[in-house]
Design an enzyme around this catalytic site. Structure first.
Site, PDB file in Angstrom:
ATOM      1  N   HIS A 293       4.866 -15.968  17.090  1.00  0.00           N
ATOM      2  CA  HIS A 293       6.271 -16.116  16.722  1.00  0.00           C
ATOM      3  C   HIS A 293       7.203 -15.435  17.705  1.00  0.00           C
ATOM      4  O   HIS A 293       8.305 -15.897  17.961  1.00  0.00           O
ATOM      5  CB  HIS A 293       6.495 -15.582  15.302  1.00  0.00           C
ATOM      6  N   CYS A 603       6.469 -30.117  13.590  1.00  0.00           N
ATOM      7  CA  CYS A 603       7.378 -29.016  13.912  1.00  0.00           C
ATOM      8  C   CYS A 603       6.728 -27.849  14.656  1.00  0.00           C
ATOM      9  O   CYS A 603       7.357 -26.826  14.864  1.00  0.00           O
ATOM     10  CB  CYS A 603       8.035 -28.494  12.643  1.00  0.00           C
TER      11      CYS A 603
HETATM   12  C1  PEP Z   1       3.271 -24.108  12.835  1.00  0.00           C
HETATM   13  O1  PEP Z   1       2.357 -23.451  12.364  1.00  0.00           O
HETATM   14  O2  PEP Z   1       3.117 -24.980  13.707  1.00  0.00           O
HETATM   15  C2  PEP Z   1       4.652 -23.910  12.373  1.00  0.00           C
HETATM   16  C3  PEP Z   1       5.598 -24.760  12.661  1.00  0.00           C
HETATM   17  O3  PEP Z   1       4.935 -22.798  11.694  1.00  0.00           O
HETATM   18  P1  PEP Z   1       4.841 -21.329  12.291  1.00  0.00           P
HETATM   19  O4  PEP Z   1       4.789 -21.439  13.797  1.00  0.00           O
HETATM   20  O5  PEP Z   1       6.048 -20.618  11.831  1.00  0.00           O
HETATM   21  O6  PEP Z   1       3.596 -20.804  11.694  1.00  0.00           O
END
Ligand code: PEP
Ligand code: MG
Length: 685
Positions: A293, A603
């Site tokens: 993140h 996403c």
């Molecule tokens: C993912 O896991 O691809 C996602 C969009 O959520 P995060 O990156 O916040 O886990």
């Protein structure tokens, strides 16, 4: 009034230990004693160590000493004498080794964004985020001040013990610095300011100490003298101790100078959320991977970042000069003059948008064969809301709401959340925004729950929400209420199967009923499921029957399909987005959704990478959500391709056996089909 000019004759300047001596001598007299530094127009109270240090008086600096009061002459004589004795500094005392020899040090890591930046190190410890602001009622202000005084007393006792131990183990010369720390704790510039802040701002003691500490620290990072600037770390130590004793959690907290380069072992996303990002130039961390993140946020905010630097953190001190070269995935600590000269020509802030890309475009992109693909924005912080329009996003495909949690320390109230979701809906406009229920756990939330042995497989995301129903209910209510003011939907993170969906929907239903019975102003919302673990992929058909839409989280899908920790640089080579198993999972999910006639928003970070976005389009994805700044680039690429050709490549990739094979296929096929769109450096290496 009496005055005299004095010269700083101690080799290391008027640093903490020398200043401590000066305070001790000055405090013996009743007169008001000030030191003035004519160039810069600085003035300091000679009885306040913090005040003296702000003079940043290095060796050879001339200062005017002014005494006013009954014993002014005696005071003047004693202080002039101290200056002439170079503050009784033991000549054998060596500056700390990091100052004595500062050899250039290069460390290789992984560049996760763009840019080359030169700045000053700001060390940030893991767990730095636990300071929060709380409004204190009139009746409790005195209690807050008492709490602060108690923390000061406790800090003093701790420092005295440390000092005694240091004296025994290291000798007087080294223990002396703790005298300075003790004086900081006594200094009205700190204590009075904190207490004043508590009362004036009706603030809790932690926040007041943090704000006052930050102010003091920010003065230090701007000091020109290398050695004196480093003494900012001494103040940092004391502030951290105070905060630790106030919160009982031992947090660290940053000061941010204009050119701060955050250096940390591992930066929690919530810590980033709490920083004043206007002043952060770059980030360098020991741990981390492309989809951690921290890296996502850095890219989203256009911050230069290098991760996976192993033991870089321990080699730095706050205030050190550093170059962060995200392009080369390298950091250079104490760059030599030659290196600085070379870099002066290359230093540039990140700029992910190629000049030929038109940022003004908006709405879905249309491929050459007429397929419409929506490009949405992934957003983490309210600071990014504005980017949604700026980069022509079709609304917000994913709002990582857990970033809200850092602000108040533990939990955001329903009203606070409601306000943010309303702003989000406003920023997203007609196309709407998808709010993800808190994805706490994993990289997030060690404060919300006890540290688990294996957080990524622990009480994360939907499991956390179902376990802490009250937290979930509060969030659901805030979303439902905000949905009355704009287009919002809700997605449940990391469901393992349809059982998770049912449990989550049950809570949502109950909150709808409750709001109805309260005659509250709200709107029902569509409910989606994040598909990001293999069990959800394998049962996607079942889940599709019970939700309104899917969101494909490719970051976690890679992590869990390949059993590779997304934040661990040691296994970064195994984190292969283009692994056939991952593509298979995506394909399966897209087909399950299409059969059930529900939309899918992809996403994960994969959608932000132009070549991967084409592959996703080839697999049938028509709704992608990404870092806003990447939208123009992805738009430009997708408008130049044909999805039926992308489909041919995707089908061949699905039949491959390894990630290497897929990457090779992509390289060859993309280059042959769209040579203009994909120059070699835009394809997987
Ligand atoms: C993912 O896991 O691809 C996602 C969009 O959520 P995060 O990156 O916040 O886990
Ligand atoms: Mg995820």
């Amino acid at each position: 009034m009496a005055e005299r000019t004095v010269e700083v004759t101690s080799r290391l300047g008027l640093h903490a230990r020398a200043a401590a001596n000066l305070v001790r001598v000055a405090s013996k007299f009743k007169s008001k004693l000030t030191l003035q530094r004519p160039e810069g127009g600085l003035e300091a109270d000679a009885k306040s160590i913090l005040s003296i240090l702000t003079l940043a008086a290095s060796y050879g600096t001339d200062l005017k000493l002014v005494a006013t009061g009954d014993d002014e002459q005696q005071a003047l004589d004693a202080i002039v004498d101290l200056f002439s004795r170079a503050f009784d500094e033991n000549e054998k005392i060596q500056p700390r080794p990091s100052v004595a020899v500062k050899e250039e040090l290069r460390c290789q890591g992984l560049g996760v964004s763009d840019g080359v930046v030169m700045g000053r190190v700001l060390r940030l410890q893991k767990g730095a985020r636990d300071v929060y602001r709380a409004e204190i009622g009139d009746g409790d202000l005195e209690r807050e001040r008492r709490r602060f005084r108690a923390a000061v007393r406790l800090s003093r006792r701790q420092l005295e013990t440390i000092k005694q131990r240091a004296e025994k183990e290291l000798g007087r010369g080294h223990a002396y610095i703790f005298d300075a720390h003790l004086l900081f704790l006594q200094d009205a510039k700190l204590t009075r300011d904190v207490e004043d802040y508590i009362v004036k701002e009706r603030s809790n003691a932690e926040w007041a100490a943090k704000v006052v500490g930050d102010r003091l620290l920010s003065i230090y990072t701007q000091i020109n003298d290398e050695y004196l600037r480093e003494r900012g770390s001494d103040i940092e130590d004391v502030i951290q101790r105070l905060l630790a004793n106030l919160t009982g959690e031992g947090p660290k907290y940053p000061n941010l100078s204009e050119d701060a380069v955050i250096v940390s072992t591992e930066l929690l996303p919530s810590t980033i959320a709490e920083l004043n990002l206007d002043h952060v130039k770059a980030i360098a961390t020991d741990a981390g991977g492309w989809t951690s993140h921290m890296a996502i946020i850095a890219r989203g905010l256009g911050l230069t970042a290098v991760v996976g630097l192993r033991n870089f953190y321990q080699r730095t001190r706050t205030g050190d000069q550093v170059i962060v070269d995200a392009r080369a995935g390298e950091v250079i600590l104490h760059p030599a003059a030659e290196t600085i000269k070379r870099y002066t020509f290359t230093v540039h802030e990140p700029g992910p948008i190629a000049p030929r890309v038109n940022v003004d475009d908006s709405g879905p992109v249309v491929t050459r064969d007429g397929v419409q693909i929506s490009l949405r924005a992934n957003v983490e912080l309210p600071a990014e809301f504005q980017a949604v329009r700026e980069f022509g996003a079709c609304g917000v495909g994913l709002f990582r709401s857990e970033f809200l949690l850092s602000r108040p320390g533990l939990m955001a109230s329903e009203t606070e959340q409601y306000e943010v979701y309303k702003l989000l809906a406003e920023a997203a406009g007609e196309d709407g925004a998808v709010v993800r229920l808190f994805d706490v756990g994993g990289e997030f939330g060690p404060d919300l729950k006890e540290r688990e042995r294996n957080p990524a497989l622990g009480l994360r995301a939907v499991r956390f929400n179902l376990h802490h129903k009250q937290i979930m209910r509060t969030q659901v209510r805030a979303i439902l209420r905000a949905a009355a003011a704009g287009r919002l939907s809700l997605v449940v993170p990391m469901v393992a199967d349809v059982a998770d969906v049912r449990l989550a929907r049950q809570v949502i239903r109950e909150e709808v009923e409750r709001l109805t019975s309260e005659s509250a102003y709200f709107s029902e919302v569509q409910v989606g499921a994040m598909i990001e673990v293999p069990s959800a992929v394998l049962t996607a058909e079942k889940i599709a029957g019970e939700v309104d839409f899917f969101e494909l989280g490719t970051n976690d899908l890679v992590q869990y399909t390949l059993a590779v920790d997304r934040g661990n640089d040691k296994v970064a080579d195994w984190f292969r987005t283009l692994h056939p198993a991952v593509l298979y999972g995506i394909d399966r999910t897209l087909r399950a959704a299409s059969d059930a006639r529900i939309p899918v928003i992809v996403c994960g970070e994969m959608a932000s990478t132009p070549a991967y976005a084409v592959l996703l389009a080839g697999l049938g994805a028509i709704d992608l959500s990404m870092i806003p700044a990447m939208i123009p680039r992805v738009r430009a690429v997708l408008s130049e391709i044909e999805t039926n050709e992308a489909r041919e490549v995707a089908l061949r990739c699905l039949a491959a056996a390894t990630a290497d094979e897929v990457e090779e296929l992509v390289r060859i096929e993309f280059k042959a089909r769209w040579p203009e769109v994909f120059p070699p450096n835009a394809l997987p290496k």
